[in-house]
Each structure stands twice: as C-alpha cells, then as structure tokens.
Design an enzyme around this catalytic site. Sequence first.
Site, PDB file in Angstrom:
ATOM      1  N   ASP A  60       0.683  -1.186  -0.083  1.00 44.16           N
ATOM      2  CA  ASP A  60      -0.003  -0.022  -0.167  1.00 44.16           C
ATOM      3  C   ASP A  60       0.906   1.250  -0.103  1.00 44.16           C
ATOM      4  O   ASP A  60       0.134   2.420   0.026  1.00 44.16           O
ATOM      5  CB  ASP A  60      -1.083  -0.056   1.181  1.00 44.16           C
ATOM      6  CG  ASP A  60      -2.095  -0.921   1.140  1.00 44.16           C
ATOM      7  OD1 ASP A  60      -2.780  -0.645   0.180  1.00 44.16           O
ATOM      8  OD2 ASP A  60      -2.198  -2.030   1.813  1.00 44.16           O
ATOM      9  N   HIS A 161     -11.199   6.824   5.603  1.00 43.71           N
ATOM     10  CA  HIS A 161     -10.714   7.971   6.320  1.00 43.71           C
ATOM     11  C   HIS A 161     -11.405   9.248   5.966  1.00 43.71           C
ATOM     12  O   HIS A 161     -12.479   9.097   5.205  1.00 43.71           O
ATOM     13  CB  HIS A 161      -9.199   8.115   5.136  1.00 43.71           C
ATOM     14  CG  HIS A 161      -8.143   7.231   5.411  1.00 43.71           C
ATOM     15  ND1 HIS A 161      -7.634   6.552   4.485  1.00 43.71           N
ATOM     16  CD2 HIS A 161      -7.562   6.847   6.561  1.00 43.71           C
ATOM     17  CE1 HIS A 161      -6.611   5.711   4.812  1.00 43.71           C
ATOM     18  NE2 HIS A 161      -6.605   6.008   6.158  1.00 43.71           N
ATOM     19  N   CYS A 248      -4.649  10.152  -1.706  1.00 39.23           N
ATOM     20  CA  CYS A 248      -4.051   9.331  -0.978  1.00 39.23           C
ATOM     21  C   CYS A 248      -2.438   9.058  -1.716  1.00 39.23           C
ATOM     22  O   CYS A 248      -1.794   8.757  -1.309  1.00 39.23           O
ATOM     23  CB  CYS A 248      -4.665   7.764  -1.210  1.00 39.23           C
ATOM     24  SG  CYS A 248      -6.303   7.991  -0.874  1.00 39.23           S
TER      25      CYS A 248
END
Length: 253
Positions: A60, A161, A248
């Site tokens: 990730d 998130h 992100c």
Amino acid sequence: MFIRAIVRTPGKSIVNGLSNANLGIPDYELALQQHRAYIQALDSCGLEVLVLESNEDYPDSTFIEDVAVLTPDCAVITNPGAPSRKGEINGLREVLRQFYSKFEQIQAPGTLEGGDIMMVNSHYYIGLSNRTNLEGAQQLISILVKYGMSASLLELKDMLHLKTGLAYLENNNLLAAGEFINHPLLQKYHILPIDMNESYAANCIWVNDRVLVPAGYSIAKEMIEKAGYATIEVDVSEFRKLDGGLSCLSLRF
Ligand code: CIR
C-alpha cells in the site's frame, strides 16, 4: 498555493494491498500508467513532483499521503493504524530532510494516517477512524498547537478515512459525501454535496486553483465546475480497487 508533491511509484506487490472495495485486484501495468498520468496532472498545476521508487515490501506504499502530515512549519511522521503499513515510514525522514528541518512523530499507542487529516488554512480536521485513534489525534493536536495551529476532531462512521468523504477546495468550499454532508461541525463551509451514486468522487484534490477529479463522475465534475473551478480528470480505477484515490497518492506542500 502548493509548490511540491511527493509520490511513490506503485510496486508489483500492489496486487496484495488492503481492500474492502470488492472491485477485484488492481492491474499493475495499468496502475503504473495511471500513476504517470497523475504525476503529469500535478505537474500541469505547477507542482515540482518528487517521485520515489516503489517499495515492494509494502503493497500500500503508493498511498503515501498516509505516512506524513506536512504543515508549513513542521513535518509530522505518522504511525499508520494498519499493521501492514507501519513500516512505510522507514526512510521518510531522510527524504523530507531536503524540505524540512523540524520533525515530529506520532508515537504508539497513538496511531494516525494522513488520509484522516484535512487542512483548512491553519486549522486541521482530524478524523477518528479505524486507522486514527484518539491517542494519535491528541498527539497531533499537541504538535499543531505547539506550532501555533489548531485542530478539531470528527468521528467517522462508515468511511475509511476522513478524506474518503471530504475535500476542502479553498474559498470556503467543501466537497462532502454521505455522513459529512449534514455534519454540524462543517456547516460553516459552503458544502458541495456529492451525489449518493458518486460518493467516490468526494476524494478530489485542490491544486493551485484547479481540482483533480476522478474520471467517470460527471455529476461531481459538473458541480465543481459550476462552483468556479477548472477540473482535470484523472483515471484512478486501479487505486480505487484498494480503497485509495487522488488525495492518497501524494503529499502536497
Ligand atoms: C489502505 O487500506 O490503507 C489502502 N489500501 C488505501 C489507503 C487510502 N489512503 C487514503 O485514503 N489516504
């Protein structure tokens, strides 16, 4: 204004990234292509983009936003809440040393991921999520206050998130989805409500008066344009498969 961005190239191990999306496994080659287009979009907004090489040990790690909170005064290295992501912070301080002289660190048992932090000028909203706990949030508040900034907490119900469902577009405009549209703490902003069927499009990013929008969300795109922004569509379908999106994929500062 942002001057720079830092991104991390996805590795082949991206196929093993964390996901609750049920959209299948990302195609590595396509993810690489999309990542290159994302860099180009940032570049076209005037940012100098530092591209870090992939780190196969951490599937990730291309979601680099989660490992730091970059404020104008200091860099805060986080302690990711996902056990498989904790090691992503290794080596980050060395990378950031060319830009920052003051460093802070979220310490266990505090956990915090950058996706839970939304900056509105010198105020920071901190989402309490499965990844960011109260201890981590309190550590960040102490750090921010020490440097003359402020913060407030928002509890998340459904989202991964905070910025899965919120994007501040400057000029008091706040893109909001689902549980955030009517949130009492946010009503002082001009809320741009994301259509129920396009909730993924809440994860846009404002970059120097343009807004990067995920490709394929025409209702959101039109609403953002009506609010006065030029948009740039970027296809991030492979990152969506891992619950990730436009914010992100970079640290912007
Ligand atoms: C994760 O679950 O940690 C990654 N697959 C996605 C992280 C997305 N990051 C973000 O929203 N800031």
